[in-house]
Design an enzyme around this catalytic site. Sequence first.
Site, PDB file in Angstrom:
ATOM      1  N   TYR A  33      -5.044  12.922   6.155  1.00 39.95           N
ATOM      2  CA  TYR A  33      -5.810  13.797   6.887  1.00 39.95           C
ATOM      3  C   TYR A  33      -5.066  13.842   8.310  1.00 39.95           C
ATOM      4  CZ  TYR A  33      -7.166   9.716  10.003  1.00 39.95           C
ATOM      5  OH  TYR A  33      -7.309   8.915  10.736  1.00 39.95           O
ATOM      6  N   ARG A  52       3.860  16.022  10.566  1.00 38.02           N
ATOM      7  CA  ARG A  52       3.300  14.406  10.142  1.00 38.02           C
ATOM      8  C   ARG A  52       2.566  14.616   9.037  1.00 38.02           C
ATOM      9  NH1 ARG A  52      -0.128  10.837  14.168  1.00 38.02           N
ATOM     10  NH2 ARG A  52      -1.589  12.562  13.756  1.00 38.02           N
ATOM     11  N   ARG A 100     -11.208   9.263 -14.051  1.00 36.89           N
ATOM     12  CA  ARG A 100     -10.728   8.124 -12.991  1.00 36.89           C
ATOM     13  C   ARG A 100      -9.920   7.290 -13.716  1.00 36.89           C
ATOM     14  NH1 ARG A 100     -11.988   2.759 -12.183  1.00 36.89           N
ATOM     15  NH2 ARG A 100     -11.814   2.240  -9.725  1.00 36.89           N
ATOM     16  N   LYS A 148      -0.720   8.779   7.169  1.00 34.03           N
ATOM     17  CA  LYS A 148      -2.219   8.856   7.726  1.00 34.03           C
ATOM     18  C   LYS A 148      -3.000   9.058   6.685  1.00 34.03           C
ATOM     19  CE  LYS A 148      -4.217  11.250  11.702  1.00 34.03           C
ATOM     20  NZ  LYS A 148      -4.976  10.297  12.260  1.00 34.03           N
ATOM     21  N   GLU A 181      -1.714  -1.658  17.423  1.00 34.40           N
ATOM     22  CA  GLU A 181      -2.227  -0.369  17.888  1.00 34.40           C
ATOM     23  C   GLU A 181      -3.692  -0.207  18.004  1.00 34.40           C
ATOM     24  OE1 GLU A 181      -1.553   3.085  15.111  1.00 34.40           O
ATOM     25  OE2 GLU A 181      -1.740   1.748  13.513  1.00 34.40           O
ATOM     26  N   LEU A 206       0.909   3.947  13.125  1.00 36.95           N
ATOM     27  CA  LEU A 206       0.814   5.581  12.795  1.00 36.95           C
ATOM     28  C   LEU A 206       1.815   6.060  14.084  1.00 36.95           C
ATOM     29  CD1 LEU A 206      -0.313   7.728  11.068  1.00 36.95           C
ATOM     30  CD2 LEU A 206      -1.799   7.962  13.044  1.00 36.95           C
TER      31      LEU A 206
END
Length: 295
Positions: A33, A52, A100, A148, A181, A206
Amino acid sequence: MSRIAYVNGQYVPYAQAGVHVEDRGFQFADGVYEVVAVKDGGFVDLEGHLVRLERSLDELRIDRPMSRAALSVVLAETVRRNRVRNGSVYLQITRGAARREFPFPDGVAPTFVAIARHLDWAKGAANAARGVAAITHPDIRWGRCDIKTVGLLPAALAKQAAKESGAYEAWLVDDQGFVTEGSSSNAWIVTKDNVLVTRKPTHEILSGITRSAVLELAKREGLKVEFRPFTVAEAQAAKEAFVSSATSFVIPVVTLDGKPIGNGGPGVVVARLRSLYEAHAATHSTDWQAPFLAS
Ligand code: PMP
């Protein structure tokens, strides 16, 4: 006015905005995302976020649903249809819906959704003027925090702990006692000699787009930067500290686990960086190239 979401090629009202029950984002957190700030009708650091995003997709071998230019159009249209002039746009791309099974499915198109929301930048400015509290929390995330992904449970647990302590952010601490972070921001300190300290963008954090912009602005300002980890004790003894993220911009951290940092109020270096970043955000520049994993 009802909110509109972009879902796999269509703009639909929220009530109809769903993805499949066997979407891999839902079952495996197999997706990535981005969050891009919208300020006075323009995107902030859009190019950096899209660069990114492509890197995150490539690292996970998820197909890009469309070109960067087409994606920008979708984001702009999502913002426009929701009449957001100040806020953020969130986009998520997953490996798609399939029976799945753990290995990647063949011939499945990625799922791509985008939503936009309003945000009151005055609240951020008030936080910046006051300074915020942070707590520390063990960093229990996986080994590829540079991607991310939507696997955000450890971040949600840390943020909940912060909320329950009345703090704005949780600073994540690794097994050696170093701050990695924030749960949704990059962490920085300013030493007594006005040197900025932040970690190298390795797999442990990140590489924030706001971080990259702040680094560039600090460099132009002639500030020295050291790329290294710092401990909780060093942060508590620092002159100033702050977080950076797309929706926070730059916010001073004035207490860590209840201990005041510096004089316990916002400092001049962080105030200057915030005002430089605000000016940068107002330019709506789209040509920002984040130097991933470089500095
Ligand atoms: N680290 C983490 C873990 C984050 O979730 C975020 C916010 N997405 C950041 C750093 C800041 O990144 P950016 O400046 O690109 O918003």
